[in-house]
Motif scaffolding. Structure first.
Motif, PDB file in Angstrom:
ATOM      1  N   TYR A 174      67.196-187.184 -15.869  1.00 11.69           N
ATOM      2  CA  TYR A 174      67.397-186.664 -17.225  1.00 11.69           C
ATOM      3  C   TYR A 174      66.544-187.430 -18.228  1.00 11.69           C
ATOM      4  N   ASP A 175      66.429-188.748 -18.055  1.00 15.20           N
ATOM      5  CA  ASP A 175      65.581-189.538 -18.958  1.00 15.20           C
ATOM      6  C   ASP A 175      64.127-189.092 -18.856  1.00 15.20           C
ATOM      7  N   ALA A 176      63.672-188.814 -17.643  1.00 18.21           N
ATOM      8  CA  ALA A 176      62.290-188.365 -17.448  1.00 18.21           C
ATOM      9  C   ALA A 176      62.065-186.997 -18.067  1.00 18.21           C
ATOM     10  N   VAL A 177      63.061-186.133 -17.959  1.00 24.21           N
ATOM     11  CA  VAL A 177      62.945-184.797 -18.552  1.00 24.21           C
ATOM     12  C   VAL A 177      62.945-184.893 -20.077  1.00 24.21           C
ATOM     13  N   ARG A 178      63.757-185.770 -20.634  1.00 22.06           N
ATOM     14  CA  ARG A 178      63.763-185.956 -22.083  1.00 22.06           C
ATOM     15  C   ARG A 178      62.398-186.445 -22.564  1.00 22.06           C
ATOM     16  N   ALA A 179      61.802-187.361 -21.810  1.00 25.40           N
ATOM     17  CA  ALA A 179      60.461-187.841 -22.178  1.00 25.40           C
ATOM     18  C   ALA A 179      59.456-186.702 -22.109  1.00 25.40           C
ATOM     19  N   LEU A 180      59.588-185.860 -21.095  1.00 30.20           N
ATOM     20  CA  LEU A 180      58.709-184.701 -20.957  1.00 30.20           C
ATOM     21  C   LEU A 180      58.875-183.751 -22.130  1.00 30.20           C
ATOM     22  N   ALA A 181      60.105-183.588 -22.589  1.00 26.35           N
ATOM     23  CA  ALA A 181      60.388-182.676 -23.694  1.00 26.35           C
ATOM     24  C   ALA A 181      59.767-183.139 -25.003  1.00 26.35           C
ATOM     25  N   GLU A 182      59.466-184.429 -25.116  1.00 25.26           N
ATOM     26  CA  GLU A 182      58.855-184.962 -26.327  1.00 25.26           C
ATOM     27  C   GLU A 182      57.386-184.589 -26.435  1.00 25.26           C
ATOM     28  N   GLN A 183      56.772-184.175 -25.339  1.00 23.95           N
ATOM     29  CA  GLN A 183      55.358-183.812 -25.357  1.00 23.95           C
ATOM     30  C   GLN A 183      55.161-182.475 -26.076  1.00 23.95           C
ATOM     31  N   PRO A 184      53.994-182.247 -26.671  1.00 26.07           N
ATOM     32  CA  PRO A 184      53.682-180.912 -27.189  1.00 26.07           C
ATOM     33  C   PRO A 184      53.765-179.887 -26.062  1.00 26.07           C
ATOM     34  N   LYS A 185      54.054-178.642 -26.416  1.00 28.59           N
ATOM     35  CA  LYS A 185      54.314-177.639 -25.390  1.00 28.59           C
ATOM     36  C   LYS A 185      53.165-177.495 -24.397  1.00 28.59           C
ATOM     37  N   ALA A 186      51.940-177.464 -24.871  1.00 29.43           N
ATOM     38  CA  ALA A 186      50.801-177.287 -23.971  1.00 29.43           C
ATOM     39  C   ALA A 186      50.695-178.460 -23.000  1.00 29.43           C
ATOM     40  N   GLU A 187      50.900-179.670 -23.515  1.00 29.23           N
ATOM     41  CA  GLU A 187      50.837-180.858 -22.664  1.00 29.23           C
ATOM     42  C   GLU A 187      52.001-180.882 -21.676  1.00 29.23           C
ATOM     43  N   ARG A 188      53.163-180.474 -22.152  1.00 33.35           N
ATOM     44  CA  ARG A 188      54.354-180.410 -21.300  1.00 33.35           C
ATOM     45  C   ARG A 188      54.139-179.430 -20.145  1.00 33.35           C
ATOM     46  N   SER A 189      53.585-178.276 -20.450  1.00 37.73           N
ATOM     47  CA  SER A 189      53.329-177.277 -19.415  1.00 37.73           C
ATOM     48  C   SER A 189      52.290-177.779 -18.410  1.00 37.73           C
ATOM     49  N   ALA A 190      51.290-178.492 -18.902  1.00 39.76           N
ATOM     50  CA  ALA A 190      50.269-179.036 -18.005  1.00 39.76           C
ATOM     51  C   ALA A 190      50.874-180.076 -17.063  1.00 39.76           C
TER      52      ALA A 190
END
Length: 361
Positions: A327-343
């Motif tokens: 969950y902590d890793a997913v929260r960190a991922l969610a902080e990224q801009p959408k394009a970066e998150r999708s990449a």
């Protein structure tokens, strides 16, 4: 699984049509309040001599599932799913989705608080059908029942999201997965990214469901296996069909008439292959309505639930199969801009063959 209530916090009222404007928000508020008012504590239902025994046993099981969710999966320990309501209808809400003739990308609607989502939900099926009928004729539209939804934890102060008659009768393994899915929405929600939110919750439901079944009795596992084998086969078929449609729509060398004709061939193949699947299901017809009404909107809605699931499962493995770290890793991922998150999610995806197998779970 599938609808996040956006309007509950708005306090809007009005006498406009329930399909548009303030009337839409009002039906959301009043619909959810009616649901909350129908709910009472699970312990009360269990103790009530008037409660039918099959329901009592299901509620006892749901109580164990709820405790397991927090103790073993690190899901929120709060008021949600400690109450039960019988809505006297087959769905909690009815979702409307829409997509163009040659695309699986869903039309989006934007709301305060939750942002833009690829569906619009109604508590009354007739209102959902009326809104679907009002959409432009060049869109393919689908209306489907949703057994459960999440208020993202915003209503825990008022009793939380309740268990419902719309899903309490599911096989034990599926009931566990649904509760885990909806609680996952309370862990994390990202505005304007339906695929991220639903894929994350679906990954949690699968991973948690596997753990639940591992400690359940053999009879429970056998019951769930029969249920899940059909679903896996159907999901594999729909994934393969989505991939064919996406490839067709991406082919810019085709004119409209050719693309339309080939699309019809893909859909005919899909329905033929579904009938072949059913031959081994002993008459089970649970997917018949979905298949009969299948179009770009229904395929697009399904994609939102599993697009990134294999990526989230890979991230879970990378975090040592520890839910808190995951969950902590997913929260960190969610902080990224959408394009970066999708990449980042794209890079986590396994090979295409492995993705096909994973998405069939």
């Amino acid at each position: 699984m599938g609808w996040v209530v956006a309007a509950l916090l708005l306090g809007l009222s009005g006498c406009a049509s329930p399909t548009t404007g303030a009337g839409y928000y009002w039906q959301s508020v009043t619909g959810h309040l009616a649901l909350m008012q129908a709910a009472r504590p699970v312990d009360d239902w269990v103790a009530d001599s008037a409660t039918p025994e099959p329901l009592r046993q299901k509620l006892v099981t749901a109580r164990r599932i709820r405790a397991y969710a927090s103790a073993e999966l690190a899901l929120p320990d709060n008021a949600s799913y400690h109450r039960y309501a019988d809505l006297k209808r087959r769905a909690a809400v009815y979702n409307v989705v829409a997509a163009p003739e040659f695309s699986l990308t869903l039309q989006t609607w934007c709301f305060p608080v939750v942002g833009c989502v690829g569906y619009r939900g109604y508590y009354d099926e007739a209102n959902a059908q009326a809104f679907a009928a009002s959409l432009p004729g060049d869109l393919e539209v689908a209306v489907y029942p949703v057994p459960a939804y999440s208020t993202l934890g915003w209503m825990n102060w008022a009793g939380g999201d309740p268990l419902l008659n719309t899903f309490i009768g599911y096989p034990e393994g599926e009931l566990a997965r649904l509760v885990f899915h909806e609680l996952a929405h309370q862990v994390l929600y990202v505005q304007d990214d339906t695929a991220f939110n639903e894929s994350f919750a679906t990954a949690v439901e699968r991973l948690g469901g596997e753990r639940w079944l591992a400690q359940a009795g053999e009879a429970v596992r056998n019951d769930y296996t029969r249920f899940n084998e059909r679903r896996r086969a159907f999901r594999a078929l729909t994934l393969a069909t989505r991939q064919r449609l996406q490839a067709l729509y991406a082919d810019t060398t085709l004119d409209t008439d050719t693309r339309r004709a080939r699309k019809a061939e893909v859909m005919a193949d899909f329905r033929r292959d579904y009938e072949a699947l059913k031959q081994g299901w002993g008459g089970y017809a649970g997917y018949d309505t979905w298949v009969r009404q299948a179009n770009n909107a229904s395929f697009g809605a399904q994609a939102a639930y599993d697009q990134w699931v294999p990526a989230f499962e890979a991230l879970f493995e990378a975090q040592g199969r520890n839910f808190t770290r995951f969950y902590d890793a997913v929260r960190a991922l969610a902080e990224q801009p959408k394009a970066e998150r999708s990449a980042t999610l794209q890079a986590l995806l396994p090979t295409p063959d492995a993705t096909l197998a994973a998405s069939a779970h």
